[in-house]
Design a protein around this motif. Structure first.
Motif, mmCIF file in Angstrom:
data_model
loop_
_atom_site.group_PDB
_atom_site.id
_atom_site.type_symbol
_atom_site.label_atom_id
_atom_site.label_comp_id
_atom_site.label_asym_id
_atom_site.label_seq_id
_atom_site.Cartn_x
_atom_site.Cartn_y
_atom_site.Cartn_z
ATOM 1 N N TRP A 109 -8.947 -20.632 -1.983
ATOM 2 C CA TRP A 109 -8.002 -21.690 -2.353
ATOM 3 C C TRP A 109 -6.580 -21.306 -1.920
ATOM 4 N N LYS A 110 -6.214 -20.020 -2.197
ATOM 5 C CA LYS A 110 -4.871 -19.582 -1.814
ATOM 6 C C LYS A 110 -4.720 -19.519 -0.296
ATOM 7 N N GLN A 111 -5.813 -19.292 0.425
ATOM 8 C CA GLN A 111 -5.770 -19.251 1.882
ATOM 9 C C GLN A 111 -5.870 -20.655 2.497
ATOM 10 N N ASP A 148 -16.025 -16.286 -8.541
ATOM 11 C CA ASP A 148 -14.800 -16.938 -9.015
ATOM 12 C C ASP A 148 -13.579 -16.417 -8.253
ATOM 13 N N VAL A 149 -13.501 -15.092 -8.090
ATOM 14 C CA VAL A 149 -12.356 -14.517 -7.386
ATOM 15 C C VAL A 149 -12.365 -14.949 -5.921
ATOM 16 N N ARG A 150 -13.552 -14.972 -5.315
ATOM 17 C CA ARG A 150 -13.631 -15.389 -3.909
ATOM 18 C C ARG A 150 -13.155 -16.826 -3.743
ATOM 19 N N ALA A 151 -13.516 -17.691 -4.678
ATOM 20 C CA ALA A 151 -13.066 -19.079 -4.628
ATOM 21 C C ALA A 151 -11.545 -19.160 -4.751
ATOM 22 N N GLU A 152 -10.968 -18.326 -5.657
ATOM 23 C CA GLU A 152 -9.516 -18.313 -5.816
ATOM 24 C C GLU A 152 -8.828 -17.875 -4.529
ATOM 25 N N MET A 208 -5.632 -9.852 -4.795
ATOM 26 C CA MET A 208 -5.294 -11.247 -4.500
ATOM 27 C C MET A 208 -3.910 -11.597 -5.048
ATOM 28 N N ASP A 209 -3.635 -11.154 -6.288
ATOM 29 C CA ASP A 209 -2.322 -11.447 -6.872
ATOM 30 C C ASP A 209 -1.197 -10.789 -6.092
ATOM 31 N N LEU A 210 -1.501 -9.701 -5.391
ATOM 32 C CA LEU A 210 -0.496 -9.031 -4.564
ATOM 33 C C LEU A 210 -0.410 -9.636 -3.162
ATOM 34 N N GLY A 211 -1.241 -10.675 -2.880
ATOM 35 C CA GLY A 211 -1.225 -11.329 -1.574
ATOM 36 C C GLY A 211 -2.051 -10.627 -0.518
#
Length: 957
Positions: free
Chosen positions: A819-821, A812-816, A790-793
């Motif tokens: 959010w970014k999407q 938690d990661v899926r929510a992040e 995710m941090d790499l896009g």
């Protein structure tokens, strides 16, 4: 030519392809002369001279070790600075009465050795040379059968063995049979050897790596052997040939052994005679032929006459035979039983004054040895010196010259307490005649001289010689040396073995032995025996220094009896002695007792111990001082000083028995600091510096890995993430495997993500993949991998990694990612779901992480225009607004975008995402998890002080 400490070294090119060594400038060689020549194919090193020609070469892995029988090392600076091709480095090291030259070969390099023209040679072949890369050709002819051809004449028969490549052989007679032994396994074809002439029958057998043939031949028939290339010819009958080429000597350097110099020796092969049933050995050697034309017999073995190689009979079952290069070593555990070398010397001519008489036991010192007579010490000394000098001159031309005058001088010097001078006389005698190392009295006198000047290790080696095995006086010395080195059980056993001769020693030595035995009795818990031995020591009316030594032991006895006041008084009295070897352990005793009584503070004690550790060094007294000082520093929290003191002594005094306990103190202190939490009271940077400075103490295994993880956790707590990652990465790359590696790699990935380094985090996870990981660990690793992606896009790849994993970390990661999407509805639903029924506990304020989830859920519902979900969220969490840390942000998020107007409203609403930083909450959560895993939530402890040590015994008597 560069002159060496004990000889010379000469360099010259090898002319053409022939290894012709440069000639020395002077006609006479030095005792150790090293000659070096080189051509394009190899480098040749020769060791010549009286000492150099007896050098021994052996191979140990990639190291070639040349043992030179002299403690004065030759100058090999040129070899060290510019090693020959194929040699990585050259080193010299001291050995017992010798120097070893160690040449470390490069990978793929080769070395060969041998003897020729009165010198020992070593050929060094670089990597890639023909000799280094050539694969050994098979010696067995095609078909696996060696043809044997018999050629008979009138009086003899010649058996020719046609091998395909050179092999080692041994040929000898044993009773009514001739044995032919090869060092390669192959079947024999005797179809062309049916008529054996004088021989009657031939039978052969194949072993794992050898072939042996037994030929019945009547006694009296001669046997000779000739090797040419790959062919061996054995001739039975005819004129006897003179067997030459094998030189047999004795070696008494340590355990008595017999050394046979036989060029091209390959291996020792043990055989069983089918007719007699006994066991014997054959040592094979390559062509040209060389044999041993004599018969030598000792208690342990018999060397048979041979036409080729060596043959050894033995009644023992533990004889060891090693073929190393051109040397064959025969010995037993504890050494061979050989006659004294002096038995072969001429008898000394009668003289009016033969000097001090020989003692009845090799290790015994007699009281009258130090008697100067009416003429006085100086005249007596000079007279004995003159006689020894004349004898030495005579021995130059006559190797069988007597040694009595030199031994008389040595006895006088030992009896007079002149240990250094006595050692010099004995060493000169051994240098002139190396076989004298096997003379019992020579080893006994040198051992006594070395013990008297404190050279305990060298004395121990002398008294360990096989020629002194049954000497009761040697047992006394071994007991004394063991006591001086702190090996109490061995001391008591040895003293008991020599009890019958102790009273024959001079009074000063009786006193020393009594005090040493008393200390051994104390340390083994036999106080009754200690009292009796002290009384014996005091009764000898020994010199003052020896009496003070006994008083030290007495004060220790008082301590064990609980009479600390009497012990303190004796310690203080002895501490005033002008002899540091006695005063230092007495001062240590004073410090320990006063510290225990409380009359001396730890700070004062540490200051005095710091002075003591420089006052007397190199033996058990220093070890006792260092252990006490290290314990004091630990109790004061001075961890660096404690570890420095303990480690410094352990490196220098590692051979002493007490060093084992000191090393245990050091390891326990390091464990207490970094495993039991004692270092938790230090600043993290201080703890890291301390760990790095002493990281060599990190234990192997789970404890060491746990230490590193705990230290890394402390660094993470203060955001020293680079340093924490370095520690964990070393564990992953160098120390761990399997599940443990995966666990620590997971922690490493977490640290990288905290430090915004997603690529190294992915590498840590991927490089530590393994099967059968625990379910919880797999879920944690999956969530970390997705967060890094995710941090790499790489959002889609991250969601694929998570798949249908519904663990809290994955949600938690899926929510992040949502959010970014800008998948506001999906992200908001996940944030609200992660809160669960938290809204029911209105009495407890939200944590920062929970506030972030509420804010993000509200913002997400507003941006998704989901009024119903926003109303539900507002109804559930509005009661928390008053006590929230970010109250205004929480109120705006729960009111929604519709409750705001104008540009200001849009700006305020957009700023809510900064207030709801879920990354900060994740980092805090990860820190908490690491703290719980490594016990970081416990209180710091203080390391236990090492157990109190007994007052040290005095330095050598």
């Amino acid at each position: 030519m560069a002159l060496g400490a004990a000889g010379t070294i000469a360099f010259a090119p090898i002319a053409g392809a022939v290894p012709a060594i440069a000639q020395e400038v002077t006609a006479a060689l030095d005792p150790i002369t090293i000659r070096i020549g080189a051509n394009q194919g190899f480098t040749r090193v020769e060791f010549a001279g009286v000492v150099g020609s007896r050098a021994r070469i052996r191979r140990d892995g990639q190291s070639v070790i040349v043992r030179i029988g002299s403690t004065a090392a030759p100058d090999v600076t040129r070899l060290k600075v510019d090693p020959p091709p194929g040699v990585e480095k050259v080193e010299t090291r001291a050995a017992l009465d010798a120097t070893e030259l160690v040449l470390t070969l490069a990978e793929g390099a080769e070395a060969r050795s041998g003897t020729a023209d009165g010198a020992v040679w070593l050929n060094l072949y670089p990597t890639g040379s023909a000799a280094a890369t050539a694969a050994p050709a098979s010696a067995v002819p095609s078909g696996g059968v060696v043809p044997v051809t018999a050629t008979k004449t009138d009086q003899q028969v010649a058996l020719k063995f046609g091998w395909a490549a050179p092999v080692g052989a041994a040929v000898f007679r044993r009773g009514a049979a001739v044995w032919v032994v090869f060092d390669t396994a192959a079947r024999m074809d005797l179809s062309k050897a049916t008529d054996l002439g004088p021989g009657r029958e031939a039978r052969w057998a194949v072993g794992p790596d050898y072939t042996a043939m037994r030929i019945s031949v009547p006694e009296g028939q001669a046997v000779t052997a000739v090797g040419e290339g790959a062919t061996w010819t054995v001739v039975i009958g005819g004129t006897p040939g003179a067997a030459r080429g094998v030189e047999v000597t004795r070696d008494d350097t340590t355990d008595a052994a017999i050394i046979a110099r036989m060029a091209g020796a390959t291996k020792a092969i043990w055989l069983t005679d089918p007719m007699v049933g006994d066991r014997f050995a054959a040592v094979t050697a390559l062509a040209p032929g060389k044999g041993f034309g004599d018969r030598r017999q000792s208690v342990d073995l018999t060397l048979l006459p041979t036409a080729q190689g060596l043959a050894v009979e033995t009644p023992t079952d533990d004889l060891s035979i090693r073929a190393e290069g051109d040397l064959v070593t025969l010995t037993r555990p504890g050494g061979l039983l050989l006659s004294a070398p002096s038995d072969a010397l001429d008898a000394a001519a009668p003289a009016e004054d033969t000097g001090p008489r020989k003692a009845p036991f090799p290790g015994l010192i007699l009281s009258d040895w130090a008697d100067p007579g009416a003429e006085g010490f100086a005249a007596r000394y000079r007279k004995l010196q003159d006689a020894a000098a004349q004898e030495t001159i005579a021995a130059t031309d006559n190797p069988r010259a007597p040694i009595e005058a030199r031994m008389a001088l040595t006895r006088f010097l030992v009896g007079s307490g002149l240990g250094y001078e006595a050692i010099g006389v004995v060493n000169a005698l051994i240098a002139e005649t190396p076989a004298m190392q096997g003379e019992p009295e020579v080893r006994g006198l040198r051992g006594a001289a070395r013990a008297s000047i404190g050279r305990l290790e060298e004395a121990t080696l002398d008294f360990s010689a096989g020629s002194l095995a049954n000497d009761p006086a040697t047992k006394v010395w071994q007991g004394y040396l063991a006591a001086e080195q702190g090996d109490w059980l061995a001391a008591r056993a040895a003293f008991a073995g020599g009890a019958s001769v102790i009273d024959q020693f001079p009074t000063e030595w009786r006193a020393r032995f009594g005090a040493a035995h008393a200390m051994a009795a104390l340390e083994t818990g036999d106080l009754t025996a200690a009292r009796a031995l002290l009384e014996y020591s005091f009764s000898q009316n020994a010199p003052a220094a020896d009496q003070l030594t006994a008083r030290l032991v007495q004060s220790r006895l008082f301590e064990l009896d609980g009479q600390t006041d009497r012990a303190l008084a004796v310690y203080k009295a002895v501490a005033r002695a002008p002899l540091d070897g006695i005063a230092t352990p007495a001062k240590l005793g004073v410090i320990k007792i006063e510290l225990a009584k409380g009359t001396m503070t730890p700070v004062e004690a540490a200051a005095q111990l710091e002075q003591l550790k420089w006052r007397w060094r190199g033996d058990a007294t220093e070890l006792a001082v260092i252990r006490t000082l290290g314990g004091l520093y630990l109790t004061q929290g001075r961890y660096r000083e404690a570890l420095d003191a303990l480690r410094g002594a352990g490196k220098r005094l590692g051979d002493l028995p007490g060093a084992v306990e000191l090393q245990a103190d050091l390891q326990n202190a390091f464990r207490a600091l970094f495993l039991d939490g004692a270092a938790d009271g230090l600043q993290p940077v201080q703890a890291l510096a301390l760990f790095y400075d002493f990281r060599d103490l990190t234990p192997v295994g789970a404890d060491g890995d746990e230490m590193v993880r705990r230290l890394a956790r402390r660094l993470i707590d203060v955001d020293l993430l680079d340093q924490a990652a370095e520690l964990l990465k070393h564990q992953v790359d160098n120390r761990l495997e399997g599940v443990a590696k995966a666990q620590v790699a997971t922690d490493l990935a977490t640290v990288y993500l905290m430090d915004h380094q997603p690529e190294p985090a992915l590498q840590a996870i991927w490089a530590s993949r393994t099967t059968l990981l625990p379910t919880a660990l797999n879920a944690e690793r999956r969530a970390l991998e997705a967060r890094a992606l995710m941090d790499l896009g790489r959002f889609d790849h991250a969601l694929e990694t998570l798949a249908d994993d519904q663990s809290p970390a994955s949600r938690d990661v899926r929510a992040e990612i949502f959010w970014k999407q800008e998948n506001w509805a999906g992200a908001a639903a996940l944030y609200e779901a992660r809160l669960g029924d938290r809204f029911k506990d209105t009495a407890t304020a939200l944590t920062p992480d929970e506030e972030s989830r509420v804010i993000r859920a509200g913002v997400g519902y507003s941006l998704a225009r989901d009024a119903a979900s926003l109303a539900r969220l507002s109804r559930n969490y509005a009661p928390f607004e008053a006590g929230a840390r970010s109250g205004p942000a929480l109120r705006i998020a729960l009111d929604g975008l519709d409750g705001m107007a104008g540009a200001a409203s849009a700006q305020d609403f957009a700023g809510l995402t900064a207030s709801a930083d879920t990354f900060t909450g994740w980092v805090a959560q990860m820190k908490t998890q690491l703290r719980e895993r490594t016990g970081g939530n416990r209180a710091a402890t203080t390391p236990a002080r090492p157990a109190p040590q007994a007052a040290a015994r005095p330095a050598g008597g």
